[in-house]
Design a protein around this motif. Sequence first.
Motif, short mmCIF file in Angstrom:
data_model
loop_
_atom_site.label_atom_id
_atom_site.label_comp_id
_atom_site.label_asym_id
_atom_site.label_seq_id
_atom_site.Cartn_x
_atom_site.Cartn_y
_atom_site.Cartn_z
N GLN A 198 0.81 -1.22 0.00
CA GLN A 198 0.00 0.00 0.00
C GLN A 198 0.85 1.28 0.00
O GLN A 198 0.31 2.37 -0.13
N PHE A 199 2.18 1.13 0.15
CA PHE A 199 3.05 2.30 0.29
C PHE A 199 4.23 2.21 -0.67
O PHE A 199 5.29 1.70 -0.31
N PRO A 200 4.06 2.71 -1.90
CA PRO A 200 5.15 2.62 -2.88
C PRO A 200 6.45 3.27 -2.41
O PRO A 200 7.53 2.82 -2.78
N ASP A 201 6.37 4.32 -1.57
CA ASP A 201 7.58 4.99 -1.10
C ASP A 201 8.41 4.11 -0.17
O ASP A 201 9.58 4.41 0.08
N LEU A 202 7.83 3.05 0.34
CA LEU A 202 8.56 2.16 1.25
C LEU A 202 9.02 0.87 0.58
O LEU A 202 9.57 0.00 1.24
N LYS A 203 8.82 0.76 -0.73
CA LYS A 203 9.16 -0.50 -1.42
C LYS A 203 10.66 -0.79 -1.41
O LYS A 203 11.06 -1.92 -1.63
N ASN A 204 11.49 0.22 -1.16
CA ASN A 204 12.93 0.00 -1.12
C ASN A 204 13.39 -0.53 0.24
O ASN A 204 14.57 -0.71 0.47
N VAL A 205 12.45 -0.79 1.15
CA VAL A 205 12.77 -1.26 2.50
C VAL A 205 12.42 -2.74 2.63
O VAL A 205 11.32 -3.16 2.27
N ILE A 253 11.46 -4.00 20.95
CA ILE A 253 11.34 -4.57 19.61
C ILE A 253 12.67 -4.30 18.90
O ILE A 253 13.08 -3.14 18.77
N ILE A 254 13.32 -5.35 18.47
CA ILE A 254 14.62 -5.24 17.79
C ILE A 254 14.39 -5.52 16.32
O ILE A 254 13.82 -6.55 15.97
N GLN A 255 14.82 -4.59 15.47
CA GLN A 255 14.63 -4.77 14.03
C GLN A 255 15.94 -4.51 13.28
O GLN A 255 16.78 -3.71 13.70
N LYS A 256 16.02 -5.19 12.15
CA LYS A 256 17.11 -4.96 11.20
C LYS A 256 16.47 -4.86 9.84
O LYS A 256 15.73 -5.76 9.43
N ARG A 257 16.71 -3.73 9.15
CA ARG A 257 16.11 -3.51 7.83
C ARG A 257 17.21 -3.15 6.83
O ARG A 257 18.20 -2.54 7.18
N LYS A 258 16.95 -3.53 5.58
CA LYS A 258 17.84 -3.15 4.49
C LYS A 258 17.10 -2.14 3.63
O LYS A 258 15.93 -2.33 3.30
N VAL A 259 17.78 -1.05 3.28
CA VAL A 259 17.20 0.01 2.47
C VAL A 259 18.01 0.14 1.20
O VAL A 259 19.21 0.41 1.25
N SER A 260 17.38 -0.05 0.06
CA SER A 260 18.05 0.08 -1.23
C SER A 260 18.23 1.56 -1.56
O SER A 260 17.32 2.37 -1.38
N LEU A 261 19.41 1.90 -2.07
CA LEU A 261 19.70 3.29 -2.45
C LEU A 261 19.81 3.47 -3.96
O LEU A 261 20.27 4.51 -4.42
N GLU A 262 19.40 2.48 -4.71
CA GLU A 262 19.48 2.56 -6.17
C GLU A 262 18.89 3.88 -6.67
O GLU A 262 17.75 4.20 -6.39
N GLY A 263 19.69 4.64 -7.38
CA GLY A 263 19.21 5.87 -8.00
C GLY A 263 19.09 7.08 -7.10
O GLY A 263 18.73 8.16 -7.54
N SER A 264 19.43 6.93 -5.80
CA SER A 264 19.28 8.08 -4.92
C SER A 264 20.58 8.42 -4.18
O SER A 264 20.57 9.20 -3.24
N LEU A 265 21.67 7.87 -4.64
CA LEU A 265 22.94 8.08 -3.97
C LEU A 265 23.77 9.15 -4.67
O LEU A 265 23.95 9.09 -5.89
N PRO A 266 24.28 10.13 -3.94
CA PRO A 266 25.14 11.15 -4.56
C PRO A 266 26.41 10.53 -5.13
O PRO A 266 26.91 9.53 -4.61
N LYS A 314 16.83 13.49 5.89
CA LYS A 314 15.67 14.35 6.15
C LYS A 314 14.56 14.08 5.13
O LYS A 314 13.38 14.03 5.48
N HIS A 315 14.94 13.90 3.87
CA HIS A 315 13.96 13.58 2.83
C HIS A 315 13.30 12.23 3.13
O HIS A 315 12.09 12.07 2.98
N SER A 316 14.10 11.26 3.56
CA SER A 316 13.58 9.94 3.91
C SER A 316 12.62 10.02 5.09
O SER A 316 11.57 9.37 5.10
N SER A 328 4.04 8.49 4.74
CA SER A 328 3.50 7.12 4.73
C SER A 328 2.67 6.87 5.98
O SER A 328 1.62 6.23 5.91
N ILE A 329 3.11 7.38 7.11
CA ILE A 329 2.34 7.23 8.35
C ILE A 329 1.03 8.02 8.25
O ILE A 329 -0.04 7.51 8.59
N ALA A 330 1.13 9.26 7.78
CA ALA A 330 -0.07 10.10 7.64
C ALA A 330 -1.07 9.46 6.69
O ALA A 330 -2.29 9.46 6.94
N LYS A 331 -0.58 8.87 5.59
CA LYS A 331 -1.47 8.20 4.65
C LYS A 331 -2.12 6.98 5.31
O LYS A 331 -3.32 6.75 5.16
#
Length: 160
Positions: free
Chosen positions: A29-36, A48-61, A142-144, A151-154
Amino acid sequence: MKYNVTHTFPVSLEKLLHAREERYQHLDQFPDLKNVTLLEEKKEGNIIIQKRKVSLEGSLPAVLSAALTDLSLVEESTFDTTTNTHIFKIAPPGKDNVFVIKGKSTYSGKGDSSERSYDVEVSSGLLFVSPIVEKAIEEIHKHSLEKDRKSIAKFLGVES
């Protein structure tokens, strides 16, 4: 480099905390979070202990693309459900010298409104370019955080 970010939501703290947890269970339901990708999650009492991977394809300086072979980040975090405090560390896998984002976010509420406040520090060990890297990472983070807020507001139905 340190910075603070605060987001306010027109819902109770209970609803905000529910949305914080549930939206990652409904990524479709959240396209902006598909890279997570959630790699690991476990609960130990009120932590709650979490480990997430975030793809940076196309957004890395460009200044960072040269320093990284894996264009992703790993976020390791703990969320204390008693204090509503989230402690996190985000870095490229095995490359803490390139940059590290460390921070703490606190969720609080008063009546029908709530907020989350971030205290964040970005550091880089790259010689000569660390100030440039830190500033670039601050802007990306900050953008993230803003995408995350949306995504939370939606999810809460208070923003489309």
